[in-house]
Enzyme design. Sequence first.
Site: not given
Length: 1005
Positions: A96, A99, A346, A883-884
Amino acid sequence: MDFITSAFRKTKRNDKQISENNRKIIFNEKIRNQVKDCTYKITKPEGDHRQYCALVLQNGLKVVLVSDNTTDKSAVSLDIHVGSMSDPKDIEGIAHLCEHMLLMGSKKFPHESFTKYLSENNGTSNAYTEADHTNYHFDISPNALAEALEKFSFFVLSPLFSQNMLNKEINAVNSEHEKNLKNDYWRLSQIEKSMAKKSHDFSKFGTGNKYTLDVLPKSNNVDVRKVLIDFHSKWYSPNIMALSVLGKESINELQDMVISLFSIIKNKNVNIPIWSDHPFGSEQCGHVSYVVPIKNIHWLTLTFPIPDMHQYYKSDPCHYISHLIKHKGSGSLFSNLKQMGLVNNLIASQKHGAQGFSFFVVQADLTANAMDKIKDIITVFFQYIELLKQEGTKKWIYEECRDLCAMNFRFKDKESPLDYVSILSKHLHYYPPEEILCGAYLLSEYKPDIIDKCIECLRPDNMTYMVVSKDFRDNTNLVEKWYDTRYCLENITGEDIKKWKILIPNDYLHFPPKNDLVPCNFDIICDQQFKSSFPEIIYQCPLTQVWFKQDDEYKLPKANIFIEFFSTFANLDPIHSNLLYLYVQLIKDSLTEYSYVAEHAGLVYIMIDTKYGIKLNIKGYSQKIHVFLENILLCMVSLKLDTSRFDLIKDIYIRKLMNFDLCDPHEQVRFFNLLLLSQQKWSKKELLTTTNELTLSNLQAFIPYFLKFLHIGMLIHGNIGLEQAQNISHRVRDIFKDKANTSPLISSQIKRMRELKLCDNINALYCFVNKVHMSSAVGIYFQCGMQETHQNVALELMCQIFNEPSFNQLRNKEQLGYMVRSYVRHSNGTQGLQIIIQGNKHPQFLDLRIESFLDSMSYYLENLKDDIFIKHKISLAKYRLEKPKNLYTLTNKWWDEIITNQYNFDRDRIEVDYLDTLKKYDIIDFYRTWIHRNAPNRRKLSVYIHSKTSCMNNVFESVTDETKLQQLDNLNNQQIIDDVSVFKESLQLYPLVQPFIMHSNKTKK
């Protein structure tokens, strides 16, 4: 229809799409020497027109290249098949930490701020560490990809891991851990690890903290930097790496980029770590843990160790099993347990452990009534497992799953480039190059024997289970080491195991019927009657207003229908607000079985209560979307109330309100901002104190009262023609008029909420104590007036310029907290600059450091070079003009314009055109008018969330005496908000924002 055949048919088309240049490059002598393997035959979705190439370099690096000449963002991801389970046992958290450290300077770019570079080029970055993966990913403006890729490659090849940054990032890792200390997800995950074999790497503490990465190593005379360098040197080998790159460039150009930069990384011939020994053997199974959570929740989790099933990805046996176990239709496990009053939800799925082992997990959200009936729930579960065994694997169910998976792959929406490359880089480790896009979707091999073997793993003697509830707070005898979670551990009795092995059949349980909502018509509608660039009103009457836009961009057989049921009674007082919430939850509860079947067929809905009434969003395949909508609306107007379900859902709601005090501090900051500045919003305390009025009789009276007078606003967008859209509009109107006797509101009643206007030069402060979290938080908000083009663009550009320096100064240099955010906050037609920090410092100290940073921005702006200013303008323009990526995102964007009554559907283009006219002095003027300490229009609202320890901290730590005096003067000028109502009553209201366009009020039929 055989969707798999249709999907695989695309591979032949790929060959034809390869240009002659692309064919020749593989025979270029220079390239050939560095490439071990190459393929263009990659199966892709029907509407995916991007070009792909998969490579394996001579050093073992796996690569996928995506050429997309329409993209407005390039993106890169590198996935290393190693993670926290490979940490040295004496220094947990090193993967970690690696990273965190990797992108902080390289030998070639020792002083490079990658974050700053990305920010100036409309880019972002992120990374994560898992048990056996570490993933880095960033996006950037397409014209900057080559330079960014070069910088990134040298971070991977020769990171500096400087001692100065090491100490800061250890603190950052520790802040991240402290942020998670009171998060039930992290706490329960570590409990599971603590129950595994002590010698197994799965039991490690993967996040790490100050103790594991600093205190403990120092006490053992261990040089953490050396360990970090050794970890990188050992594991960061190209033969266990996978790289994905998406850009505008041709495949040829992307190949040149990648091969020249990444082929020089030395192959260390590392073996991917494999754990063939499962962390849960026979000794670890057969236990039950009773865990005390932070929030008021009741959960049951059944966990079964199973082998690593990835080799069977083409048949995916756990997909079939989880589909049946988590099914919510008639005769399902969930339906039976819900009828018994024991569960609210569930889920079931395979959970990847790491290379070599896996789990099958079933988790139930329990009702309060279920806490003394845990064994009854497990009994019903094993009765369902026995049903699966007795009935055997059903080929038609498998084929239905197969066809739905193939359908979803065939018509898959585009993701953002950043998310896409992150997924692809990880998939490169698991699927052949030809299947990196489809491997996680398509099922092509029916293997009932493998399914049966998986079901055999779901045995009482191969299980651990965990019960989570505050009910156990006085009955624990163990404390987990890293999160201080209290729990107790017991053996599952032999009597229980024997009982769960020999069961009487449950007549309620049976397999689901065939799904009649599965679409079969995927034709794309091209209606020449209605051509427009933006939504237009196609139907309007006193009750209903309908906007419509036929999709001509994404060209998928999908549609979205967004509806707002506007009522003046929705937010009248806390009692009405509570009743509306329960009404919506009971509608959703009543629809559970039907909506699950619809979701499996690709139809999804979201229904929530709002301050204006009810919001209903529906998305999915267009053929049967009108059927789905009609059934939801019929349930809404003819809901039958059940006493037991009412009581259970009321209990969930009360627990939810009580859990607010346990939320993360930064979430509380955002809520109190809304509470303090909204014209009308109820506090959690006000809602909680009026829950005694939540009675069945009051709800029965409220529902017709709510439905009596409404205004129904709609947006229909997607693969739907004008005539069908009008028919849907009429049907919605008729359902409410005929079934609920609904009458329209008069136009003067359909008014939006307004924002409270802070006084000029106000410096108001609201404080709240979070009695659970170690972290404090501060939210500083500078209100900058109403939304209009100049204000919008100037504020957004100023935030663009401030974003990287604020993160670098407040998070990286001063280490004030793991979470540092600065952004534009929009609310009720107003806007402002919001800065939030969550960390272990006192909120007042955080406030003062933010002020100090903002002071420094005066000099920063005045001395900002013209070329850097232009870069920021270009970066913001590119961001706004992106653009989306899919239909739903675009629908959301237009819907926001409609429900805020602004109708500026072309906002991005208009505001980018205005952005082009802004000069640096415009931003300096905006800063001096609204933000600077002496700004004439400065309106500051601070929210302090005090942790249980923040009062013990020194507010003025690490500052000079001269600074202390200046800061004390600032603190003494704060207006403390003791009573929210009194504060709000002292303020005026902003007017409503005027519409950008005025639409016709004429009725259309």
